[in-house]
Design a protein around this motif. Structure first.
Motif, short mmCIF file in Angstrom:
data_model
loop_
_atom_site.label_atom_id
_atom_site.label_comp_id
_atom_site.label_asym_id
_atom_site.label_seq_id
_atom_site.Cartn_x
_atom_site.Cartn_y
_atom_site.Cartn_z
N VAL A 75 3.98 2.28 12.63
CA VAL A 75 4.33 2.92 11.49
C VAL A 75 3.90 2.12 10.26
O VAL A 75 3.44 1.20 10.48
CB VAL A 75 5.96 2.71 11.70
CG1 VAL A 75 6.45 3.55 12.63
CG2 VAL A 75 6.36 1.42 11.42
N MET A 76 4.19 2.66 9.11
CA MET A 76 3.80 2.11 7.96
C MET A 76 5.28 1.70 7.24
O MET A 76 6.17 2.78 7.43
CB MET A 76 3.08 3.05 6.99
CG MET A 76 1.66 3.11 7.11
SD MET A 76 0.64 1.59 7.16
CE MET A 76 0.84 0.94 5.19
N ALA A 80 -5.44 5.14 7.06
CA ALA A 80 -5.49 5.00 5.61
C ALA A 80 -5.35 3.74 4.96
O ALA A 80 -6.12 3.28 4.08
CB ALA A 80 -4.48 5.97 4.99
N TYR A 81 -4.48 2.99 5.73
CA TYR A 81 -4.32 1.50 5.22
C TYR A 81 -5.56 0.79 5.17
O TYR A 81 -5.99 0.18 4.47
CB TYR A 81 -3.30 0.96 5.79
CG TYR A 81 -3.06 -0.62 5.36
CD1 TYR A 81 -2.17 -1.02 4.09
CD2 TYR A 81 -3.66 -1.71 6.11
CE1 TYR A 81 -1.80 -2.19 4.14
CE2 TYR A 81 -3.37 -2.84 5.85
CZ TYR A 81 -2.51 -3.29 4.79
OH TYR A 81 -2.59 -4.50 4.62
N GLU A 99 -8.47 1.70 2.94
CA GLU A 99 -8.42 1.10 1.61
C GLU A 99 -8.96 -0.46 1.57
O GLU A 99 -9.16 -0.89 0.09
CB GLU A 99 -7.14 1.02 1.00
CG GLU A 99 -6.15 2.35 1.08
CD GLU A 99 -4.84 2.03 0.65
OE1 GLU A 99 -4.17 3.09 0.38
OE2 GLU A 99 -4.11 1.10 0.74
N GLY A 121 5.08 -0.68 3.02
CA GLY A 121 3.69 -0.92 2.54
C GLY A 121 2.68 -1.65 3.36
O GLY A 121 1.44 -1.83 2.92
N SER A 162 0.89 -1.19 0.08
CA SER A 162 0.03 -0.16 -0.18
C SER A 162 0.82 1.09 -0.01
O SER A 162 2.02 1.29 0.48
CB SER A 162 -0.89 0.11 1.08
OG SER A 162 -1.58 1.39 1.20
N ASN A 163 0.24 2.42 -0.46
CA ASN A 163 1.01 3.55 -0.64
C ASN A 163 0.46 4.63 0.44
O ASN A 163 0.65 5.64 0.75
CB ASN A 163 0.87 4.26 -1.87
CG ASN A 163 1.72 3.54 -2.75
OD1 ASN A 163 2.89 3.21 -2.72
ND2 ASN A 163 1.22 3.44 -4.24
N ALA A 164 -0.37 3.92 1.42
CA ALA A 164 -0.99 4.39 2.54
C ALA A 164 0.08 5.29 3.31
O ALA A 164 0.79 4.95 3.53
CB ALA A 164 -1.96 3.96 3.25
N VAL A 165 -0.28 6.35 3.80
CA VAL A 165 0.58 7.32 4.61
C VAL A 165 0.46 6.91 6.19
O VAL A 165 1.49 7.24 7.04
CB VAL A 165 0.53 8.77 4.50
CG1 VAL A 165 0.73 9.18 3.14
CG2 VAL A 165 -0.98 9.16 4.88
N ASP A 166 -0.45 6.28 6.66
CA ASP A 166 -0.82 5.94 7.92
C ASP A 166 -1.43 4.59 8.10
O ASP A 166 -2.00 4.28 6.84
CB ASP A 166 -1.16 6.85 8.88
CG ASP A 166 -2.40 7.63 8.50
OD1 ASP A 166 -3.26 6.72 7.79
OD2 ASP A 166 -2.49 8.72 8.87
#
Length: 121
Positions: free
Chosen positions: A41-42, A11-12, A15, A45, A4-8
């Motif tokens: 953390v992310m 957000a992950y 999705e 991904g 994933s490109n989620a920032v946190d």
């Protein structure tokens, strides 16, 4: 979802479709409950939990399974009897579907991780 490109982590999770979101949210809750002092953390991904700057646990919804990554070989060795019948790669516990996630096993792995200090993978 492989990466994933989620920032946190919020957000992950947003999705993900249901029931994936429900199970991975529960995994997040377990991590937050059991990994006191770890930073969420992310990483790579996926949601991860690090202590003293070292990633020790992560989880993700992969294409064909839900993965829980355990970077402490000492923890997986200590619970080898509980992991013997599981789909396990090197440091990766795989559940074939969201409904197959053994939350009690994951909780025990997280507790053992939190209680163990020293170098991780």
């Amino acid at each position: 979802m492989v990466s994933s490109n989620a920032v946190d982590v919020d957000a992950y999770l947003a999705e993900l479709p249901e029931p994936d979101r429900a199970v991975l949210s529960r995994l997040r809750d377990l991590c937050r409950d059991e990994l006191a002092g770890f930073e969420e953390v992310m990483a790579y991904g996926m949601p991860g939990y690090r202590r003293d700057g070292v990633l020790e646990v992560a989880f993700a919804r992969q294409k064909r399974h839900v993965s829980v990554y355990l970077m402490r070989e000492d923890v997986t060795a200590a619970l080898a009897d509980r992991l013997a019948d599981q789909d396990m790669g090197r440091g990766c516990l795989r559940f074939r579907s969201p409904g197959a996630v053994d939350l009690d096993l994951v909780r025990d792995l997280l507790r053992a991780t939190a209680a163990t200090r020293g170098p991780a993978r």
